[in-house]
Design a protein around this motif. Structure first.
Motif, PDB file in Angstrom:
ATOM      1  N   ALA A 164       6.480 -23.067 -46.554  1.00 15.78           N
ATOM      2  CA  ALA A 164       6.250 -23.516 -45.180  1.00 15.78           C
ATOM      3  C   ALA A 164       6.924 -22.576 -44.180  1.00 15.78           C
ATOM      4  CB  ALA A 164       6.763 -24.944 -45.001  1.00 15.78           C
ATOM      5  N   VAL A 165       8.113 -22.104 -44.506  1.00 12.63           N
ATOM      6  CA  VAL A 165       8.806 -21.166 -43.625  1.00 12.63           C
ATOM      7  C   VAL A 165       8.039 -19.850 -43.555  1.00 12.63           C
ATOM      8  CG1 VAL A 165      10.891 -19.760 -43.404  1.00 12.63           C
ATOM      9  CG2 VAL A 165      11.084 -22.189 -43.846  1.00 12.63           C
ATOM     10  N   ALA A 166       7.562 -19.358 -44.688  1.00  7.65           N
ATOM     11  CA  ALA A 166       6.779 -18.118 -44.699  1.00  7.65           C
ATOM     12  C   ALA A 166       5.534 -18.268 -43.836  1.00  7.65           C
ATOM     13  CB  ALA A 166       6.401 -17.745 -46.126  1.00  7.65           C
ATOM     14  N   HIS A 167       4.866 -19.413 -43.940  1.00 10.29           N
ATOM     15  CA  HIS A 167       3.677 -19.660 -43.125  1.00 10.29           C
ATOM     16  C   HIS A 167       4.039 -19.712 -41.648  1.00 10.29           C
ATOM     17  CE1 HIS A 167      -0.229 -21.213 -41.978  1.00 10.29           C
ATOM     18  NE2 HIS A 167       0.378 -22.195 -41.331  1.00 10.29           N
ATOM     19  N   SER A 168       5.147 -20.354 -41.300  1.00 10.76           N
ATOM     20  CA  SER A 168       5.571 -20.465 -39.908  1.00 10.76           C
ATOM     21  C   SER A 168       5.920 -19.116 -39.303  1.00 10.76           C
ATOM     22  CB  SER A 168       6.788 -21.385 -39.796  1.00 10.76           C
ATOM     23  OG  SER A 168       6.472 -22.676 -40.230  1.00 10.76           O
ATOM     24  N   CYS A 169       6.382 -18.177 -40.137  1.00 10.26           N
ATOM     25  CA  CYS A 169       6.770 -16.839 -39.675  1.00 10.26           C
ATOM     26  C   CYS A 169       5.644 -15.828 -39.817  1.00 10.26           C
ATOM     27  CB  CYS A 169       7.976 -16.343 -40.464  1.00 10.26           C
ATOM     28  SG  CYS A 169       9.453 -17.314 -40.254  1.00 10.26           S
ATOM     29  N   ASN A 170       4.461 -16.285 -40.224  1.00 12.57           N
ATOM     30  CA  ASN A 170       3.323 -15.397 -40.478  1.00 12.57           C
ATOM     31  C   ASN A 170       3.702 -14.305 -41.478  1.00 12.57           C
ATOM     32  OD1 ASN A 170       1.707 -16.766 -38.547  1.00 12.57           O
ATOM     33  ND2 ASN A 170       2.751 -15.650 -36.939  1.00 12.57           N
ATOM     34  N   SER A 171       4.372 -14.713 -42.548  1.00 14.03           N
ATOM     35  CA  SER A 171       4.848 -13.783 -43.566  1.00 14.03           C
ATOM     36  C   SER A 171       4.191 -14.080 -44.905  1.00 14.03           C
ATOM     37  CB  SER A 171       6.369 -13.910 -43.725  1.00 14.03           C
ATOM     38  OG  SER A 171       7.008 -13.614 -42.521  1.00 14.03           O
ATOM     39  N   MET A 189       2.515 -12.554 -55.136  1.00 15.05           N
ATOM     40  CA  MET A 189       2.296 -12.695 -53.698  1.00 15.05           C
ATOM     41  C   MET A 189       1.402 -13.888 -53.413  1.00 15.05           C
ATOM     42  SD  MET A 189       1.812  -8.742 -52.519  1.00 15.05           S
ATOM     43  CE  MET A 189       1.369  -9.175 -50.867  1.00 15.05           C
ATOM     44  N   ASP A 190       1.837 -14.728 -52.502  1.00 20.44           N
ATOM     45  CA  ASP A 190       1.056 -15.899 -52.101  1.00 20.44           C
ATOM     46  C   ASP A 190       0.680 -15.720 -50.640  1.00 20.44           C
ATOM     47  OD1 ASP A 190      -0.143 -18.313 -51.774  1.00 20.44           O
ATOM     48  OD2 ASP A 190       1.598 -19.529 -52.247  1.00 20.44           O
ATOM     49  N   LYS A 191      -0.442 -15.040 -50.392  1.00 20.25           N
ATOM     50  CA  LYS A 191      -0.870 -14.747 -49.023  1.00 20.25           C
ATOM     51  C   LYS A 191      -1.534 -15.948 -48.360  1.00 20.25           C
ATOM     52  CE  LYS A 191      -1.954 -10.141 -50.506  1.00 20.25           C
ATOM     53  NZ  LYS A 191      -3.021  -9.213 -50.766  1.00 20.25           N
ATOM     54  N   LYS A 192      -1.903 -16.935 -49.152  1.00 26.09           N
ATOM     55  CA  LYS A 192      -2.665 -18.059 -48.625  1.00 26.09           C
ATOM     56  C   LYS A 192      -1.811 -19.309 -48.444  1.00 26.09           C
ATOM     57  CE  LYS A 192      -6.586 -16.288 -51.121  1.00 26.09           C
ATOM     58  NZ  LYS A 192      -7.344 -16.434 -52.334  1.00 26.09           N
ATOM     59  N   ALA A 193      -0.503 -19.144 -48.261  1.00 19.71           N
ATOM     60  CA  ALA A 193       0.367 -20.307 -48.094  1.00 19.71           C
ATOM     61  C   ALA A 193       0.023 -20.987 -46.778  1.00 19.71           C
ATOM     62  CB  ALA A 193       1.833 -19.880 -48.122  1.00 19.71           C
TER      63      ALA A 193
END
Length: 113
Positions: A101-108, A40-44
């Protein structure tokens, strides 16, 4: 990006980590710890603006993933969202960076498997 409010900028990691571990109590403890610590990369914090080039891929990901994740009410019925996007190419062309970047943009949370 927008500044993060101070109260959410420093979440209580041990309490959050413990609650996740409690929910996974029927799963192998070593596997749960490995997932929490390595996969898990929560800090992306990579944004799509940070990714150089790949403009067509970025535009496709925004339309297929980011917009439906942020506004699911607009993607119902005949306007349902795309079921998936396949990122392919040789090593080093930015597939993982785009996904982060997509995960960060979606707050995921980004799972790096």
């Amino acid at each position: 990006g927008k500044p993060i409010p101070k109260s959410s900028a420093t979440p209580a990691a041990p309490a959050d980590h413990k609650s996740v571990t409690d929910r996974l109590k029927n799963i192998d403890r070593k596997l749960a710890e490995q997932i929490l610590n390595e996969v898990m990369d929560k800090k992306a914090t990579v944004t799509l603006e940070d990714v150089a080039g790949n403009d067509t891929a970025k535009r496709t990901l925004i339309e297929a993933v980011v917009y439906p994740a942020l506004r699911p009410d607009l993607y119902q019925g005949l306007r349902s969202a795309t079921k998936g996007v396949l990122l392919f190419g040789p090593p080093g062309n930015g597939k993982t960076l785009l996904a982060k970047a997509v995960a960060h943009s979606c707050n995921s949370v980004f799972f790096n498997i």
